[in-house]
Design a protein around this motif. Structure first.
Motif, PDB file in Angstrom:
ATOM      1  N   ASP A   3      38.817  38.643  40.646  1.00 26.02           N
ATOM      2  CA  ASP A   3      39.080  39.449  41.832  1.00 26.02           C
ATOM      3  C   ASP A   3      37.917  39.287  42.802  1.00 26.02           C
ATOM      4  O   ASP A   3      36.781  39.013  42.401  1.00 26.02           O
ATOM      5  CB  ASP A   3      39.230  40.924  41.465  1.00 26.02           C
ATOM      6  CG  ASP A   3      40.399  41.164  40.508  1.00 26.02           C
ATOM      7  OD1 ASP A   3      41.289  40.300  40.420  1.00 26.02           O
ATOM      8  OD2 ASP A   3      40.408  42.221  39.851  1.00 26.02           O
ATOM      9  N   ILE A   5      36.333  40.389  47.065  1.00 30.46           N
ATOM     10  CA  ILE A   5      36.387  40.983  48.388  1.00 30.46           C
ATOM     11  C   ILE A   5      35.677  40.042  49.342  1.00 30.46           C
ATOM     12  O   ILE A   5      34.624  39.494  49.004  1.00 30.46           O
ATOM     13  CB  ILE A   5      35.748  42.387  48.411  1.00 30.46           C
ATOM     14  CG1 ILE A   5      35.633  42.921  49.854  1.00 30.46           C
ATOM     15  CG2 ILE A   5      34.385  42.397  47.748  1.00 30.46           C
ATOM     16  CD1 ILE A   5      35.078  44.340  49.941  1.00 30.46           C
ATOM     17  N   THR A  40      38.811  43.467  56.302  1.00 35.59           N
ATOM     18  CA  THR A  40      38.372  43.224  54.922  1.00 35.59           C
ATOM     19  C   THR A  40      39.536  42.662  54.113  1.00 35.59           C
ATOM     20  O   THR A  40      40.649  43.190  54.165  1.00 35.59           O
ATOM     21  CB  THR A  40      37.870  44.517  54.270  1.00 35.59           C
ATOM     22  OG1 THR A  40      36.879  45.113  55.101  1.00 35.59           O
ATOM     23  CG2 THR A  40      37.272  44.233  52.902  1.00 35.59           C
ATOM     24  N   TYR A  42      41.013  41.548  50.302  1.00 32.89           N
ATOM     25  CA  TYR A  42      40.887  41.769  48.870  1.00 32.89           C
ATOM     26  C   TYR A  42      41.852  40.857  48.120  1.00 32.89           C
ATOM     27  O   TYR A  42      43.001  40.665  48.543  1.00 32.89           O
ATOM     28  CB  TYR A  42      41.230  43.217  48.501  1.00 32.89           C
ATOM     29  CG  TYR A  42      40.228  44.239  48.967  1.00 32.89           C
ATOM     30  CD1 TYR A  42      39.058  44.466  48.253  1.00 32.89           C
ATOM     31  CD2 TYR A  42      40.453  44.985  50.116  1.00 32.89           C
ATOM     32  CE1 TYR A  42      38.127  45.410  48.672  1.00 32.89           C
ATOM     33  CE2 TYR A  42      39.530  45.935  50.549  1.00 32.89           C
ATOM     34  CZ  TYR A  42      38.378  46.139  49.821  1.00 32.89           C
ATOM     35  OH  TYR A  42      37.456  47.073  50.242  1.00 32.89           O
ATOM     36  N   VAL A 174      38.318  49.825  43.159  1.00 36.36           N
ATOM     37  CA  VAL A 174      37.695  49.654  44.465  1.00 36.36           C
ATOM     38  C   VAL A 174      38.014  50.887  45.294  1.00 36.36           C
ATOM     39  O   VAL A 174      39.131  51.410  45.252  1.00 36.36           O
ATOM     40  CB  VAL A 174      38.224  48.391  45.178  1.00 36.36           C
ATOM     41  CG1 VAL A 174      37.730  48.342  46.619  1.00 36.36           C
ATOM     42  CG2 VAL A 174      37.804  47.132  44.436  1.00 36.36           C
ATOM     43  N   HIS A 176      37.793  52.037  49.328  1.00 38.27           N
ATOM     44  CA  HIS A 176      37.552  51.541  50.687  1.00 38.27           C
ATOM     45  C   HIS A 176      37.581  52.711  51.658  1.00 38.27           C
ATOM     46  O   HIS A 176      38.617  53.361  51.840  1.00 38.27           O
ATOM     47  CB  HIS A 176      38.622  50.513  51.075  1.00 38.27           C
ATOM     48  CG  HIS A 176      38.356  49.855  52.400  1.00 38.27           C
ATOM     49  ND1 HIS A 176      37.867  48.579  52.514  1.00 38.27           N
ATOM     50  CD2 HIS A 176      38.487  50.317  53.674  1.00 38.27           C
ATOM     51  CE1 HIS A 176      37.712  48.268  53.791  1.00 38.27           C
ATOM     52  NE2 HIS A 176      38.088  49.312  54.520  1.00 38.27           N
TER      53      HIS A 176
END
Length: 262
Positions: A3, A5, A40, A42, A174, A176
């Motif tokens: 995974d 970002i 952003t 992901y 996560v 955000h």
């Protein structure tokens, strides 16, 4: 599959350098101080999610070789978080299908009102090479939904001058956070694990009426206790090295194109 970002843009609404303030307090010799507006990306396994569509989105996607998305989340409808939405039509053309957008009702109603030509129904998928095909979904705070296999819980952020929503991924893997002064207390009940990544906006170190300052950011980093915190949405008052020096070792000021695997 790892995974990750990617901070596509690390800047606040004016970007750095800005038209009015130039580099401000930022050292122009440090390339990490050159910031486009905030979006952003992901990646959770094979699921690819974008949070917000910066006005600089076209070059952000090209620079990071991002050509597909499974969903787009919106935090609020200010221009620096929204006005790259038209660039999503290129994702339609590449994928040859519709793309789903998610946000709280106030935000999605703004999008439908300001960009009606982009919004379509599922039946319009065959038109995606000819016209934008984005499907808008309202989500409610604290009511989880899924983008493919990724669980997403919207949370209420308080104190910005537009209704603003944060997102918890996979019960806290996560977290955000977008523009805010405070995080609603109820939100912490939905973080069921120690986050791998916490994203927060700084804007200016001293804070403003509608934005948290560095002391607020550090308090929330301590309270949420992530393995790693990423600080984005920084204006020209935020020199990279100065912010980096003022934050704990597990907190990192972001820069355009920063990629972190987790």
């Amino acid at each position: 599959m790892t995974d990750c970002i990617i901070t596509l843009g690390a800047g606040a609404a004016p970007g750095v350098p800005s038209l009015s303030c130039g580099w401000g307090d930022c050292n122009p010799q440090n390339s990490k101080n050159r910031r486009s507006r905030t979006s952003t990306y992901y990646k959770f396994g094979t699921t690819e999610i974008l949070v917000d569509t910066s006005p600089d989105l076209r070059l952000q996607l090209i620079n990071n070789q991002i050509r597909r998305l499974d969903g787009v989340l919106y935090t609020h409808s200010h221009a620096d978080h929204l006005h790259g939405i038209d660039d999503l039509r290129e994702i339609n053309r590449i994928s040859r299908t519709t793309l789903h957008l998610y946000g709280h009702a106030e935000t999605m109603n703004d999008i439908r009102s300001r960009f009606p030509y982009l919004i379509c129904d599922e039946d319009d998928a065959s038109e995606c090479l000819r016209r934008p095909c984005l499907i808008a979904h309202n989500v409610a705070h604290y009511e989880p939904f899924y983008v493919k296999d990724v669980k997403i819980t919207p949370i209420k952020l308080i104190g910005h001058n537009a209704p603003c929503t944060g997102y918890i991924f996979n019960d806290g893997q996560v977290v955000h956070i977008a523009d805010f002064r405070h995080i609603e207390d109820m939100a912490f009940n939905y973080i069921g694990r120690r986050p791998e990544i916490l994203v927060l906006p700084l804007t200016t170190p001293f804070g403003q009426r509608f934005h948290a300052g560095l002391d607020d950011i550090l308090m929330y980093i301590e309270k949420i206790n992530p393995r790693r915190a990423i600080i984005n949405h920084m204006a020209s008052e935020c020199d990279f090295d100065a912010v980096d020096k003022a934050t704990p070792p597990h907190a990192t000021p972001a820069w355009d194109g920063m990629k972190i695997e987790f």
